[in-house]
Design a protein around this motif. Structure first.
Motif, PDB file in Angstrom:
ATOM      1  N   SER A  33       0.829  -1.189   0.000  1.00 26.22           N
ATOM      2  CA  SER A  33       0.000   0.000   0.000  1.00 26.22           C
ATOM      3  C   SER A  33       0.870   1.248   0.000  1.00 26.22           C
ATOM      4  N   MET A  34       0.264   2.352  -0.390  1.00 18.35           N
ATOM      5  CA  MET A  34       0.912   3.653  -0.333  1.00 18.35           C
ATOM      6  C   MET A  34      -0.096   4.656   0.208  1.00 18.35           C
ATOM      7  N   ALA A  49      -4.763   9.864   3.800  1.00 14.58           N
ATOM      8  CA  ALA A  49      -5.407   8.900   2.915  1.00 14.58           C
ATOM      9  C   ALA A  49      -4.446   7.767   2.627  1.00 14.58           C
ATOM     10  N   ILE A  50      -4.995   6.587   2.361  1.00 13.21           N
ATOM     11  CA  ILE A  50      -4.162   5.435   2.053  1.00 13.21           C
ATOM     12  C   ILE A  50      -4.877   4.575   1.018  1.00 13.21           C
ATOM     13  N   MET A  51      -4.097   3.951   0.160  1.00 16.49           N
ATOM     14  CA  MET A  51      -4.660   3.099  -0.884  1.00 16.49           C
ATOM     15  C   MET A  51      -3.787   1.873  -1.087  1.00 16.49           C
ATOM     16  N   THR A  52      -4.416   0.712  -1.182  1.00 16.56           N
ATOM     17  CA  THR A  52      -3.692  -0.523  -1.458  1.00 16.56           C
ATOM     18  C   THR A  52      -3.500  -0.683  -2.950  1.00 16.56           C
ATOM     19  N   THR A  53      -2.621  -1.606  -3.319  1.00 21.28           N
ATOM     20  CA  THR A  53      -2.413  -1.880  -4.737  1.00 21.28           C
ATOM     21  C   THR A  53      -3.652  -2.496  -5.368  1.00 21.28           C
ATOM     22  N   GLY A  55      -6.567  -1.245  -4.888  1.00 17.42           N
ATOM     23  CA  GLY A  55      -7.444  -0.137  -5.191  1.00 17.42           C
ATOM     24  C   GLY A  55      -8.332   0.339  -4.064  1.00 17.42           C
ATOM     25  N   SER A  56      -8.254  -0.278  -2.903  1.00 15.91           N
ATOM     26  CA  SER A  56      -9.052   0.152  -1.764  1.00 15.91           C
ATOM     27  C   SER A  56      -8.484   1.438  -1.187  1.00 15.91           C
ATOM     28  N   ALA A  57      -9.349   2.419  -0.932  1.00 15.92           N
ATOM     29  CA  ALA A  57      -8.910   3.715  -0.430  1.00 15.92           C
ATOM     30  C   ALA A  57      -9.653   4.105   0.834  1.00 15.92           C
ATOM     31  N   ASN A  58      -8.952   4.769   1.734  1.00 16.30           N
ATOM     32  CA  ASN A  58      -9.539   5.272   2.968  1.00 16.30           C
ATOM     33  C   ASN A  58      -9.047   6.694   3.207  1.00 16.30           C
ATOM     34  N   THR A  68      -8.690  13.481  -3.009  1.00 17.49           N
ATOM     35  CA  THR A  68      -8.838  12.220  -3.715  1.00 17.49           C
ATOM     36  C   THR A  68      -7.470  11.579  -3.899  1.00 17.49           C
ATOM     37  N   ILE A  69      -7.354  10.327  -3.463  1.00 18.09           N
ATOM     38  CA  ILE A  69      -6.112   9.597  -3.637  1.00 18.09           C
ATOM     39  C   ILE A  69      -6.246   8.689  -4.858  1.00 18.09           C
ATOM     40  N   SER A  70      -5.210   8.603  -5.640  1.00 17.35           N
ATOM     41  CA  SER A  70      -5.206   7.754  -6.815  1.00 17.35           C
ATOM     42  C   SER A  70      -3.786   7.290  -7.076  1.00 17.35           C
TER      43      SER A  70
END
Length: 116
Positions: A33-34, A49-53, A55-58, A68-70
């Protein structure tokens, strides 16, 4: 080992927008994740914000609806689009990378200042 570099910070007026970028390099196949954290003067570091590879975002409640995280997995690049910025968003923003080995890597940070 993973190297992390952030960019895109700067000075913006309230209500304005900025887009932060984070590029990871090195052992990028190990990334799970990043995410983005920020730290304002006199305050502790907080998750933005955090997002896994996958595609899940929090998001932190304070930025929901505005940030918005992308990401681009092929380029190992993470973005944070920040809209409707407030003075309270002023902080050093850090990109973090988490790996399958349960190790975290951090960038040097990029300053975001929201002021009129």
């Amino acid at each position: 080992q993973v190297q992390v570099v952030e960019s895109g910070g700067g000075l913006v007026q309230p209500g304005g927008s900025l887009r932060l970028s984070c590029v990871a390099s090195g052992s990028t196949r190990s990334i799970l994740s990043m995410g983005w954290y920020r730290q304002a003067p006199g305050k502790q570091r907080e998750l933005v914000a955090i997002m896994t590879t996958a595609g899940s975002a929090n998001y932190a409640d304070s930025v929901k609806g505005r940030f918005t995280i992308s990401g681009d997995n092929a380029k190992n690049t993470l973005y944070l689009q920040m809209n409707s910025l407030k003075p309270e968003d002023t902080a050093v923003y850090y990109c973090t990378v988490s790996t399958v080995y349960r190790r975290d890597y951090w960038g040097q940070g990029t300053q975001v200042t929201v002021s009129s």
